[in-house]
Scaffold this motif. Structure first.
Motif, PDB file in Angstrom:
ATOM      1  N   GLU A 102       0.861  -1.210   0.038  1.00 54.23           N
ATOM      2  CA  GLU A 102      -0.174   0.016   0.176  1.00 54.23           C
ATOM      3  C   GLU A 102       0.756   1.186   0.020  1.00 54.23           C
ATOM      4  N   GLN A 103       1.849   1.121   0.708  1.00 56.76           N
ATOM      5  CA  GLN A 103       2.948   2.347   0.741  1.00 56.76           C
ATOM      6  C   GLN A 103       3.240   2.530  -0.738  1.00 56.76           C
ATOM      7  N   ARG A 132       0.787   4.306  -2.626  1.00 57.68           N
ATOM      8  CA  ARG A 132       0.775   5.536  -2.402  1.00 57.68           C
ATOM      9  C   ARG A 132       1.766   6.424  -3.092  1.00 57.68           C
ATOM     10  N   ARG A 190      -2.430   4.854   8.022  1.00 53.63           N
ATOM     11  CA  ARG A 190      -2.760   5.986   7.438  1.00 53.63           C
ATOM     12  C   ARG A 190      -2.987   7.130   8.318  1.00 53.63           C
TER      13      ARG A 190
END
Ligand code: ADP
Ligand code: MG
Length: 675
Positions: A316-317, A320, A519
């Motif tokens: 997920e990083q 992003r 988050r």
């Protein structure tokens, strides 16, 4: 194998990986025993194996405390707990005939005087001369005696093909002895040979054998590399419009090392053969942006890219970062994650199956059978050491039979040069050996757990100034040990640090929950993130500048280095506090000293290797690697360098000899590995 060999024997030999006369001839002694001398029983130093000789007086079977054969000799008792009737007879006969027993082992004081338990022995008539050379002792297996094995080895030695695979010039260049005489001398040490050099494996004969073994390993990996490199891949030129745009407005100026790595990668990608490159760089050195640049080249070529991370958190990083950097350019990005509904998954799968450019980001879920890429041209594997060999192979297969995807592996676990030479011999390596400018570094403090209150005060202070902190705990579940669990720690800290907003991150949370906590932390909504080692890999939150690692003495060096790398990513001076519980074991003390004194990942890895030895250091990473029986990557570093150089020149100069060399050293070991 001689035809007379019984199947049972063959099986035992196979267990040792010994199938051919060559294998047997190259089955070298584990150590040597000195039977060239006799030690008087009363002069034997304790704890050291010696050879003694004494007249046999009587042999009897005793039943207390356990059934055993007890042999009385002059001034000496021998005990055998497992024995055959024939042994008893042999000793009785010797007693009648005035024979001598020559026993090799450690002496210890017993009820009747000096004793040896289970010595190796021979019964000899008086006046039998002593062997003039050292006696080799071989690695063996249950049911195969040293005597039998030695005999087989010596027979095989004459039948084996030990023709030298190295050209004379190469031997001269590296100062290597000829193979056949070396092997012979290791099995049958010459009288007066340098005992210490033989035992420590530093003699010229050992040097030759180790070199050959290292060379075989290099060759086999280089051959595999060449075979893959000869396959076809989609060329991804770096002249496309998206890449030009991206390079024109990078979020920061690349370091020189990043620039170099980028150039190497882009050059490989432009070729019609699969890149197989490792991008190596310490924690925080900025590998992600370099990978992203490669991905854009693929999208420019109308192809698809898979970016695979070992944890969803990390995936997920990446999502992003990639979105932040690339979405403004209109680069299509797909996100395959655990939180997707079946319909959502289908939608992503459809996108990948359509022949349209896309960067797909996810975990190894990307390489499930169900996920099919229409045009996968590049696979990026982050923190590749976290993936097993199987997953790497699955990835290689993914692109179908015709072409292979280019592969970019990334690793922040630096491994010492010798090991990387061996472990990554089938890859090209780019190294980012420089950190982005402006990093203030991390100050490391060692603090006894008894000073916890001071540490808490420090956290309060830092958070009051707007800093963020990690608190790392080793395990999450109640365990029998006195480790504090993450859950307990979290509750405790919430009580101790009233007024601070704390979040908890551990491996048992669902991916969505993890992502939500992360988050919040990134957005600055949490002051403190209490976490297990799930944050060890790749997590990048530049605003976090304080880390406390509880029970630091229980972590391995690589892990401590990775964890500490989570701070010191922003412009602020960062601190990593290693809380340790006393008393410290020597090993733990040594580890903490290393991490306290060093910040360079390569230095730390080197120390780690020194403290643990290569076997443990490599751990499962080693699986899939031809094992080394004789060479020691730590001690034989210069030889490994030579072997690498020699592998290239032998492959170029005489490929047939190179293949013969690999066959000789590794054919049976590969079978062993498969069994
Ligand atoms: P790692 O090599 O550990 O994967 P990352 O790629 O996560 O490191 O980079 C660490 C941090 O440094 C990120 O926040 C990244 O955006 C930033 N960074 C990378 N390269 C540079 C650079 N040349 N200048 C400034 N910041 C950089
Ligand atoms: Mg990373």
């Amino acid at each position: 194998m001689p035809r007379s060999t019984a199947p049972a024997l063959e099986k035992k030999l196979a267990r040792l990986g010994l199938r051919t006369p060559q294998d047997l001839a190259l089955h070298l002694p584990l150590r040597y025993e000195d039977e060239t001398r006799l030690t008087p029983v009363d002069a034997a130093p304790p704890g050291t194996p010696v050879q003694v000789e004494a007249r046999v007086l009587k042999a009897e079977v005793k039943y207390r405390p356990k059934r055993q054969l007890v042999v009385h000799a002059e001034g000496l008792v021998l005990r055998f707990l497992n024995f055959y009737g024939s042994q008893q007879k042999q000793f009785e006969l010797a007693a009648d005939e005035g024979g001598l027993v020559r026993a090799y082992g450690e002496l210890r004081p017993g009820f009747f005087g000096a004793e040896m338990v289970h010595p190796r022995y021979r019964i000899v008539p008086p006046g039998t001369p002593l062997p003039r050379a050292l006696t080799p002792v071989y690695p063996t297996t249950a049911g195969l005696s040293q005597f039998q094995l030695r005999k087989l080895v010596l027979e095989a030695l004459d039948a084996a093909d030990l023709e030298d695979t190295l050209p004379a010039a190469m031997r001269e260049r590296y100062g290597l002895a000829a193979l056949a005489p070396s092997v012979h001398a290791l099995h049958r040490p010459r009288p007066g040979a340098d005992t210490a050099a033989l035992a420590e494996r530093t003699s010229p004969e050992w040097r030759r054998v180790k070199f050959d073994e290292l060379l075989a390993q290099q060759l086999s990996m280089r051959i595999a590399y060449r075979a893959r490199r000869a396959r076809e891949a989609m060329p991804l030129p770096s002249s496309g419009p998206l890449l030009r745009k991206f390079l024109g407005k990078l979020p920061f100026r690349l370091t020189r090392a990043q620039g170099r790595a980028m150039a190497e990668i882009l050059k490989d990608l432009a070729e019609p053969h699969p890149m197989q490159r490792l991008l190596q760089g310490d924690v925080g050195s900025g590998k992600t942006i370099v990978a992203a640049i490669g991905c854009v080249a693929a999208v420019d070529a109308g192809a698809q890219v898979a970016v695979m991370a070992p944890t969803e958190l990390l995936a997920e990083q990446h999502l992003r970062k990639f979105t932040e950097w690339l979405a403004p350019l209109g680069v299509p990005i797909a996100w395959l994650h655990g939180g997707l509904t079946a319909a959502g998954k289908n939608a992503v799968a459809k996108r990948l199956a359509a022949d349209q450019p896309v960067i797909a980001i996810g975990t190894h879920a990307l390489f499930q059978k169900k996920v099919g890429f229409a045009r996968l041209a590049l696979a990026v594997v982050d923190e590749q050491h976290r993936f097993g060999v199987q997953q790497r192979l699955a990835l290689r297969r993914k692109a179908g039979a015709q072409t292979m995807p280019h592969q970019l592996m990334m690793s922040a676990t630096p491994i010492p040069r010798t090991l990387s030479m061996t472990y990554y011999a089938d890859l090209d390596v780019s190294t980012i050996d420089e950190l982005p400018p402006g990093r203030r570094g991390v100050a490391t403090r060692l603090v006894a757990a008894s000073r916890r209150a001071e540490v808490l005060a420090r956290i309060r202070e830092a958070c009051a100034e707007g800093q963020q902190a990690y608190w790392v705990c080793p395990v999450i579940e109640e365990s029998k040990h006195d480790l504090q669990t993450a859950l307990d720690t979290y509750e405790l800290l919430r009580g101790e640090l009233k007024g601070l907003r704390a979040g908890l991150l551990h491996g048992r949370l669902a991916a969505e929950e993890k992502a939500a906590v992360m988050r919040q932390f990134i957005a600055g909504k949490l002051n403190l993130l209490v976490a297990t080692t799930v944050i060890e890999v790749g997590v990048d939150v530049p605003a976090a500048s304080l880390m406390v690692i509880e029970h630091a003495e229980r972590f391995g060096l690589a892990q401590l280095h990775q964890l500490r790398g989570r701070v010191g990513r922003g412009a602020r001076e960062s601190v990593c506090i290693l809380l340790f519980a006393e008393p410290l074991s020597d090993a733990a003390r040594a580890r903490l000293k290393v991490i306290f004194e060093n910040t360079d990942g390569f230095r730390i890895a080197r120390e780690d290797l020194r403290l643990r030895g290569p076997g443990e250091f490599l751990g499962e990473r080693q699986s899939g690697l031809p094992l080394l029986k004789y060479a020691d990557l730590d001690k034989d570093e210069p030889l490994a360098e030579y072997a690498r150089e020699a592998a290239e020149s032998l492959l170029a100069g005489d490929e047939a000899a190179a293949r013969r060399h690999v066959e000789r050293w590794l054919a049976s070991r590969h079978e062993l590995a498969r069994a």
